[in-house]
Design a protein around this motif. Structure first.
Motif, PDB file in Angstrom:
ATOM      1  N   VAL A   1      15.972 -66.777 -13.993  1.00 27.48           N
ATOM      2  CA  VAL A   1      16.818 -65.916 -14.826  1.00 27.48           C
ATOM      3  C   VAL A   1      18.189 -66.558 -15.047  1.00 27.48           C
ATOM      4  N   TYR A   2      18.782 -67.057 -13.973  1.00 30.15           N
ATOM      5  CA  TYR A   2      20.187 -67.456 -14.047  1.00 30.15           C
ATOM      6  C   TYR A   2      20.517 -68.798 -13.412  1.00 30.15           C
ATOM      7  N   PHE A   3      19.997 -69.017 -12.193  1.00 25.01           N
ATOM      8  CA  PHE A   3      20.631 -70.024 -11.373  1.00 25.01           C
ATOM      9  C   PHE A   3      20.309 -71.473 -11.747  1.00 25.01           C
TER      10      PHE A   3
ATOM     11  N   THR B   1      32.474 -68.349 -13.839  1.00 22.21           N
ATOM     12  CA  THR B   1      33.463 -67.355 -13.418  1.00 22.21           C
ATOM     13  C   THR B   1      33.171 -66.881 -11.998  1.00 22.21           C
ATOM     14  N   PHE B   2      31.932 -66.635 -11.738  1.00 22.86           N
ATOM     15  CA  PHE B   2      31.538 -65.978 -10.508  1.00 22.86           C
ATOM     16  C   PHE B   2      31.557 -66.916  -9.320  1.00 22.86           C
ATOM     17  N   ILE B   3      31.448 -68.185  -9.608  1.00 17.73           N
ATOM     18  CA  ILE B   3      31.204 -69.117  -8.535  1.00 17.73           C
ATOM     19  C   ILE B   3      32.480 -69.398  -7.735  1.00 17.73           C
TER      20      ILE B   3
ATOM     21  N   VAL C   1      23.871 -60.990 -25.761  1.00 20.95           N
ATOM     22  CA  VAL C   1      22.827 -61.193 -24.744  1.00 20.95           C
ATOM     23  C   VAL C   1      23.392 -61.972 -23.558  1.00 20.95           C
ATOM     24  N   ASP C   2      23.219 -61.418 -22.368  1.00 18.12           N
ATOM     25  CA  ASP C   2      23.581 -62.138 -21.137  1.00 18.12           C
ATOM     26  C   ASP C   2      22.393 -62.094 -20.180  1.00 18.12           C
ATOM     27  N   ASP C   3      22.461 -62.940 -19.152  1.00 18.98           N
ATOM     28  CA  ASP C   3      21.320 -62.992 -18.220  1.00 18.98           C
ATOM     29  C   ASP C   3      21.316 -61.814 -17.259  1.00 18.98           C
ATOM     30  N   SER C   4      22.512 -61.398 -16.795  1.00 22.15           N
ATOM     31  CA  SER C   4      22.535 -60.350 -15.770  1.00 22.15           C
ATOM     32  C   SER C   4      23.893 -59.659 -15.751  1.00 22.15           C
ATOM     33  N   ILE C   5      23.903 -58.444 -15.187  1.00 24.51           N
ATOM     34  CA  ILE C   5      25.173 -57.785 -14.856  1.00 24.51           C
ATOM     35  C   ILE C   5      25.165 -57.631 -13.342  1.00 24.51           C
ATOM     36  N   VAL C   6      26.255 -58.037 -12.700  1.00 23.74           N
ATOM     37  CA  VAL C   6      26.308 -57.955 -11.238  1.00 23.74           C
ATOM     38  C   VAL C   6      27.295 -56.846 -10.853  1.00 23.74           C
ATOM     39  N   ARG C   7      28.570 -57.189 -10.784  1.00 18.44           N
ATOM     40  CA  ARG C   7      29.578 -56.147 -10.501  1.00 18.44           C
ATOM     41  C   ARG C   7      29.899 -55.312 -11.730  1.00 18.44           C
ATOM     42  N   GLY C   8      29.689 -55.938 -12.885  1.00 17.64           N
ATOM     43  CA  GLY C   8      30.061 -55.240 -14.116  1.00 17.64           C
ATOM     44  C   GLY C   8      31.515 -55.448 -14.474  1.00 17.64           C
ATOM     45  N   THR C   9      32.108 -56.523 -13.959  1.00 19.38           N
ATOM     46  CA  THR C   9      33.505 -56.786 -14.325  1.00 19.38           C
ATOM     47  C   THR C   9      33.600 -57.670 -15.573  1.00 19.38           C
ATOM     48  N   THR C  10      32.587 -58.486 -15.799  1.00 20.79           N
ATOM     49  CA  THR C  10      32.631 -59.424 -16.920  1.00 20.79           C
ATOM     50  C   THR C  10      32.297 -58.727 -18.247  1.00 20.79           C
ATOM     51  N   SER C  11      31.222 -57.960 -18.240  1.00 19.10           N
ATOM     52  CA  SER C  11      30.715 -57.402 -19.510  1.00 19.10           C
ATOM     53  C   SER C  11      31.744 -56.563 -20.273  1.00 19.10           C
TER      54      SER C  11
ATOM     55  N   ILE D   1      21.239 -66.465  -2.624  1.00 19.69           N
ATOM     56  CA  ILE D   1      22.040 -66.308  -3.844  1.00 19.69           C
ATOM     57  C   ILE D   1      23.270 -65.492  -3.451  1.00 19.69           C
ATOM     58  N   ASP D   2      24.434 -65.968  -3.827  1.00 22.92           N
ATOM     59  CA  ASP D   2      25.652 -65.229  -3.496  1.00 22.92           C
ATOM     60  C   ASP D   2      25.714 -63.960  -4.332  1.00 22.92           C
ATOM     61  N   MET D   3      25.833 -62.853  -3.645  1.00 14.84           N
ATOM     62  CA  MET D   3      25.941 -61.576  -4.350  1.00 14.84           C
ATOM     63  C   MET D   3      26.816 -60.661  -3.546  1.00 14.84           C
TER      64      MET D   3
HETATM   65  P1  AMP Z   1      29.727 -59.443 -13.178  1.00 20.45           P
HETATM   66  O1  AMP Z   1      31.045 -59.389 -13.835  1.00 20.45           O
HETATM   67  O2  AMP Z   1      29.874 -59.374 -11.690  1.00 20.45           O
HETATM   68  O3  AMP Z   1      28.776 -58.411 -13.679  1.00 20.45           O
HETATM   69  O4  AMP Z   1      29.132 -60.878 -13.467  1.00 20.45           O
HETATM   70  C1  AMP Z   1      28.103 -61.082 -14.368  1.00 20.45           C
HETATM   71  C2  AMP Z   1      28.068 -62.534 -14.797  1.00 20.45           C
HETATM   72  O5  AMP Z   1      27.971 -63.370 -13.653  1.00 20.45           O
HETATM   73  C3  AMP Z   1      26.856 -62.809 -15.659  1.00 20.45           C
HETATM   74  O6  AMP Z   1      27.350 -63.341 -16.858  1.00 20.45           O
HETATM   75  C4  AMP Z   1      26.029 -63.823 -14.917  1.00 20.45           C
HETATM   76  O7  AMP Z   1      25.739 -64.916 -15.745  1.00 20.45           O
HETATM   77  C5  AMP Z   1      26.881 -64.279 -13.777  1.00 20.45           C
HETATM   78  N1  AMP Z   1      26.153 -64.204 -12.493  1.00 20.45           N
HETATM   79  C6  AMP Z   1      25.127 -63.440 -12.152  1.00 20.45           C
HETATM   80  N2  AMP Z   1      24.778 -63.605 -10.861  1.00 20.45           N
HETATM   81  C7  AMP Z   1      25.611 -64.524 -10.379  1.00 20.45           C
HETATM   82  C8  AMP Z   1      25.771 -65.135  -9.110  1.00 20.45           C
HETATM   83  N3  AMP Z   1      25.003 -64.808  -8.075  1.00 20.45           N
HETATM   84  N4  AMP Z   1      26.725 -66.062  -8.988  1.00 20.45           N
HETATM   85  C9  AMP Z   1      27.490 -66.398 -10.002  1.00 20.45           C
HETATM   86  N5  AMP Z   1      27.413 -65.829 -11.208  1.00 20.45           N
HETATM   87  C10 AMP Z   1      26.487 -64.915 -11.410  1.00 20.45           C
END
Ligand code: AMP
Length: 464
Positions: free
Chosen positions: A241-243, A312-314, A344-354, A386-388
């Protein structure tokens, strides 16, 4: 989240391993390191930061020998400090050993406590060091045997490379959480987390290291051993999906191909009345292309990424993660103004980016914004490498999809379904780990400290 690369019996071992790490930079940007072996002696170069900044020509010249292993690190367990940079190198009664690890051991804290009780002194806060201690305490004439014995005690995710005075050993946990591939490079044996490193070196991809397999490369020969532990396969589908890099093959599938399928499936599951499809670069690119092809909507590169900013997340610090979005992406008004946009994005994690991206797109005049996500809602943290963030920080852990839509400010929001996602990869659906979307963890996580990254709550150099 790490990348590992190793090569055995190549006259330019360190230089090739360095290039391998270059191709695996996306898997970890905190630190990197290389170890080579020459006439029974180990040579080590490690540092914080990017591969290109750590290894100068001079540094590479200090790495002689025909065997080398390397690592790019993003910490999931243990602090982001130089002493945790891998390869970890130790002296044992079996000679010097160097180890690189991609994954996360779920019983490391428990094992470490027991080893410390027995007198072991740990040099790092990384879970990986436990394996070296287990080996050192139980030496065997053949290092591979000591490793196999040590691995009987650890649980969780590991793809490993171990360097000794006379061989290079690759091992993958019986679940196969993380990828590890066997390659062949100008007659030398090599191993890599992803095939993109082989492409760079013009090496041939031979096959995956099998689940629970231990492969010993010694003087150009390969011997394969199996761990006695049987386990159901649990490959991390988030790699697809993403990594992983889209130009890699992982778990037998082309990553770009999986992502194209995920985008196409998403278009069928969640169509949108819109004018254009805009990928969130770079992680959303292939899913957006798949969505555009399937829906018949044109793909427009309406968001431009500054490539000189890391993912951004890394970056491990909250402050950087937050304003990183603005630093990283800029919309193109001419492409977006007055149009109904599918983002279109691959995932939402915290929801800070979207929300920031949705706002950015609205600010340049989008008529409507429909957000489509290339995997299901992420509700639980990963404990396998995976860092989450913690479950509380994952926006989908306590919000319904419509609440998330409102929070991100989109006109509509849809995620790819679990079934839809699993149809896009070639393995049987039971052979993948889906814990972050389902909460069903294939390896018991009761021994894990739920606060991510503080498995060993030792003060970091920064904090001290
Ligand atoms: P967030 O703002 O936390 O929802 O971050 C979502 C963005 O982080 C998405 O655009 C993903 O491409 C990216 N992302 C998703 N999972 C990870 C992860 N484990 N580490 C780094 N980036 C991630």
């Amino acid at each position: 989240m790490c990348g590992i690369f190793g090569i055995e019996r190549h006259e330019d071992a360190a230089n090739y391993a360095y290039l391998g790490l270059y191709a695996l930079q996306h898997r970890g940007q905190e630190s990197a390191g290389l170890v080579s072996e020459h006439q029974g002696r180990f040579h080590v170069e490690r540092g914080m930061g990017y591969v290109a900044d750590i290894f100068s020509k001079r540094a590479l010249a200090r790495l002689p020998g025909i065997r080398a292993i390397g690592h790019t690190r993003y910490s999931t367990t243990g602090s982001s400090i130089q002493s945790n940079a891998q390869p970890l190198v130790v002296n044992t009664s079996m000679g010097p050993l160097a180890l690189v690890h991609n994954g996360n051991l779920v019983n490391a804290a428990e094992l470490r406590a027991a080893l410390e009780q027995d007198g072991s002194i740990f040099q790092t806060t990384s879970d990986t060091e436990v394996i070296l201690h287990l080996m050192a305490r139980n030496p065997r004439a053949d290092v591979a045997e000591a490793l196999i014995e040590a691995l009987q005690h650890v649980r969780g995710a590991y793809s490993l490379l171990l360097l000794s005075r006379d061989c290079l050993i690759a091992a993958r946990d019986p679940y196969g959480f993380r990828p590890l591939l066997l390659g062949s490079c100008e007659g030398a044996i090599c191993f890599s987390s992803e095939s993109c490193a082989f492409d760079l070196l013009e090496a041939q991809l031979v096959r995956d290291v099998e689940l629970g397999e231990i492969l010993v490369a010694r003087d150009g020969d390969l011997e394969s051993y199996r761990q006695s532990v049987e386990a159901p396969p649990a490959r991390c589908i988030f790699e697809q999906v993403y990594f992983a890099r889209p130009d890699s093959r992982v778990f037998g599938d082309g990553v770009s191909d999986s992502r194209l399928k995920m985008g196409a499936t998403l278009a069928r599951e969640a169509p949108a009345a819109a004018d254009i499809v805009v990928p969130i670069p770079d992680s959303g690119l292939f899913a957006a292309l798949g969505y555009a092809r399937e829906s018949g909507l044109p793909l427009e590169f309406g968001l431009i990424r500054n490539h000189y900013v890391g993912r951004t997340f890394i970056e491990p610090k909250q402050s950087i993660r937050h304003f990183g979005v603005k630093v990283k992406l800029n919309p193109i008004r001419e492409l977006i103004e007055g149009r109904r946009v599918v983002l279109v994005d691959d995932s939402i994690v915290r929801g800070t980016t979207s929300p920031k991206i949705v706002k950015m797109v609205r600010d340049v005049g989008a008529a409507e914004v429909h957000l489509r996500i290339g995997c299901p809602p992420t509700i639980r943290p990963c404990h396998y490498g995976i860092d989450m963030p913690t479950a509380e920080e994952l926006i989908a852990s306590d919000h319904e999809i419509d609440e998330i839509r409102e929070l991100v400010g989109a006109d509509s929001l849809a995620y790819l379904s679990l079934d839809g996602m699993l149809e896009c990869v070639s393995g049987p659906r039971q052979s993948y780990c889906t814990a972050c979307w389902t909460g069903s963890y294939p390896v018991d996580i009761s021994g894990v400290d739920r606060r991510q990254g503080v498995l060993f709550p030792i003060r970091t150099e920064e904090e001290a």
